[in-house]
Design an enzyme around this catalytic site. Structure first.
Site, PDB file in Angstrom:
ATOM      1  N   SER A  55     -67.976 -60.061  -8.195  1.00 25.60           N
ATOM      2  CA  SER A  55     -66.894 -60.830  -7.950  1.00 25.60           C
ATOM      3  C   SER A  55     -66.156 -60.134  -6.620  1.00 25.60           C
ATOM      4  CB  SER A  55     -65.434 -59.418  -9.303  1.00 25.60           C
ATOM      5  OG  SER A  55     -65.672 -59.919 -10.211  1.00 25.60           O
ATOM      6  N   LYS A  58     -65.000 -63.709  -5.433  1.00 24.09           N
ATOM      7  CA  LYS A  58     -63.145 -64.024  -5.443  1.00 24.09           C
ATOM      8  C   LYS A  58     -62.285 -64.143  -3.917  1.00 24.09           C
ATOM      9  CE  LYS A  58     -62.442 -62.499 -10.185  1.00 24.09           C
ATOM     10  NZ  LYS A  58     -64.087 -62.203 -10.365  1.00 24.09           N
ATOM     11  N   SER A 119     -58.769 -59.334 -10.723  1.00 18.47           N
ATOM     12  CA  SER A 119     -60.222 -59.547 -10.398  1.00 18.47           C
ATOM     13  C   SER A 119     -60.038 -60.472 -11.645  1.00 18.47           C
ATOM     14  CB  SER A 119     -61.284 -58.162 -10.452  1.00 18.47           C
ATOM     15  OG  SER A 119     -62.295 -59.141 -10.500  1.00 18.47           O
TER      16      SER A 119
END
Length: 377
Positions: A55, A58, A119
């Site tokens: 993640s 991102k 997230s």
């Protein structure tokens, strides 16, 4: 013409310094610690090893969207449509979702918070589809930005950071991404320090628990998949100095935070940075021929940042070599020579030496006299 300057500079080359304690030994597949001002790596282990960024991806997703907004191609208040694909991405990611509803429209600002704080895999896909039409096309934009930033060992295949053989980065590249984010979007970067965000009546905390453990930490992003392990891209600022760390592939969320904090503490404790030269700190002056002014200040248009072990004596020498004669007219920024930094005769770095002011063309007699003088120079 070579000139030596007495400047309070210190060495960038760590091997030339007095011994300092080794960086912490971390149980991680790789890590990197970057000084924000100088861009120098202070410590690293396997910094160019390709790993799944999970993640942390991102951060690039948000970066691309913010760049589109900065370019005027969209606005924070614009809304994006939630497709079934994006909605299902959230359904399939029970712990990483913003809880957007299929068929609705969500403001870009809310989606960015959903990506940064919550997230949200679903929010990431909504943004990707809104910006580029498809997640595949958005990944191309991500890779374009990665190349521009200098992320040489990175390739993105999707917006949320889902495992894919063609989706990888490195600890070094991720610290470069963090640095570019803070430099390019200082106001929006503040969102990465928010403790929580509420959307659709659901409040979710920021997964970066270092925000609570150390007040100097103000970002950036956690990541986890079974393939990548537990990862953390972190940044902290103390006494006006910023460090960025990337710790990849640890075995627990708690350890990724412990390891990151150990690395940051070590960097702040044993190193410091200095801003040198720049438009208000000239290196000297050179004679101008055929100009409205007889001399011009030279130096660097931007401060030269240097990273050094804390407390090291100022033994670095700075010298500059003029390249040819400075013949007007010329504008500020024109290269007139080369600045060299050395320690004990060993080269540390070089920088272009440029004019710090515009110099216009001199009058007829000045040009004539200098032309004659140059014949005998």
């Amino acid at each position: 013409m070579k000139r030596l300057l007495a400047l309070p500079l210190l060495s960038l080359s760590l091997s030339l310094h007095a011994a300092i304690p080794a960086a912490p030994t971390l149980e991680a597949s790789s890590y990197a610690l970057l000084d924000y001002d100088s861009g120098e790596l202070l410590a690293a282990s396997n910094p160019d090893q390709r790993v799944g960024p999970a993640s942390i991806t991102k951060v690039m997703t948000a970066y691309v969207v913010l760049e589109e907004i900065r370019q005027g191609r969209m606005k924070l208040e614009d809304t994006a449509f939630v497709s079934e694909k994006a909605w299902r991405q959230g359904i399939d990611s029970s712990e990483s979702r913003m809880f957007v509803q299929v068929g609705t429209r969500v403001p870009l600002e809310a989606l960015l918070h959903g990506v940064i704080t919550q997230s949200g895999n679903d929010a990431s896909v909504v943004l990707a589809e809104h910006v580029a039409g498809s997640e595949e096309a958005f990944a191309e934009l991500m890779n374009q930005q990665a190349a521009r930033i200098g992320m040489k060992n990175t390739h993105f295949a999707n917006a949320p950071g889902m495992p894919d053989p063609q989706h990888y980065s490195t600890a070094r590249d991720l610290t470069l991404l963090g640095r570019a984010l803070i430099q390019s979007f200082p106001e929006q970067y503040k969102w990465f320090a928010l403790p929580d965000y509420t959307y659709n009546g659901i409040t979710q905390p920021n997964r970066n628990l270092l925000l609570k453990k150390d007040p100097s930490v103000d970002g950036i992003k956690t990541g986890h998949t079974s393939e990548a392990g537990y990862c953390l891209l972190a940044s902290a600022q103390r006494d006006g100095r910023r460090l960025i760390s990337a710790v990849m592939g640890t075995k627990s969320w708690a350890y990724r935070e412990q390891a990151s904090l150990e690395l940051l503490n070590w960097g702040f404790r044993f190193f410091e940075s200095a801003q040198l030269l720049g438009p208000t700190k000239p290196a000297g002056t050179v004679k101008v021929w055929k100009g409205a002014a007889g001399e011009v200040q030279v130096g660097t248009l931007k401060p030269v940042a240097i990273t050094l072990p804390r407390g090291e004596a100022a033994r670095v020498q700075a010298s500059w070599q003029q390249e040819g004669e400075a013949i007007a007219p010329f504008a500020a920024g024109q290269k007139l020579g080369t600045l060299t930094l050395t320690l004990d005769g060993k080269l540390l770095r070089t920088e272009p030496l440029v004019a710090l002011q515009d110099v216009g063309k001199g009058g007829f007699w000045r040009r004539l006299i200098d032309t004659i003088r140059l014949w005998f120079a």
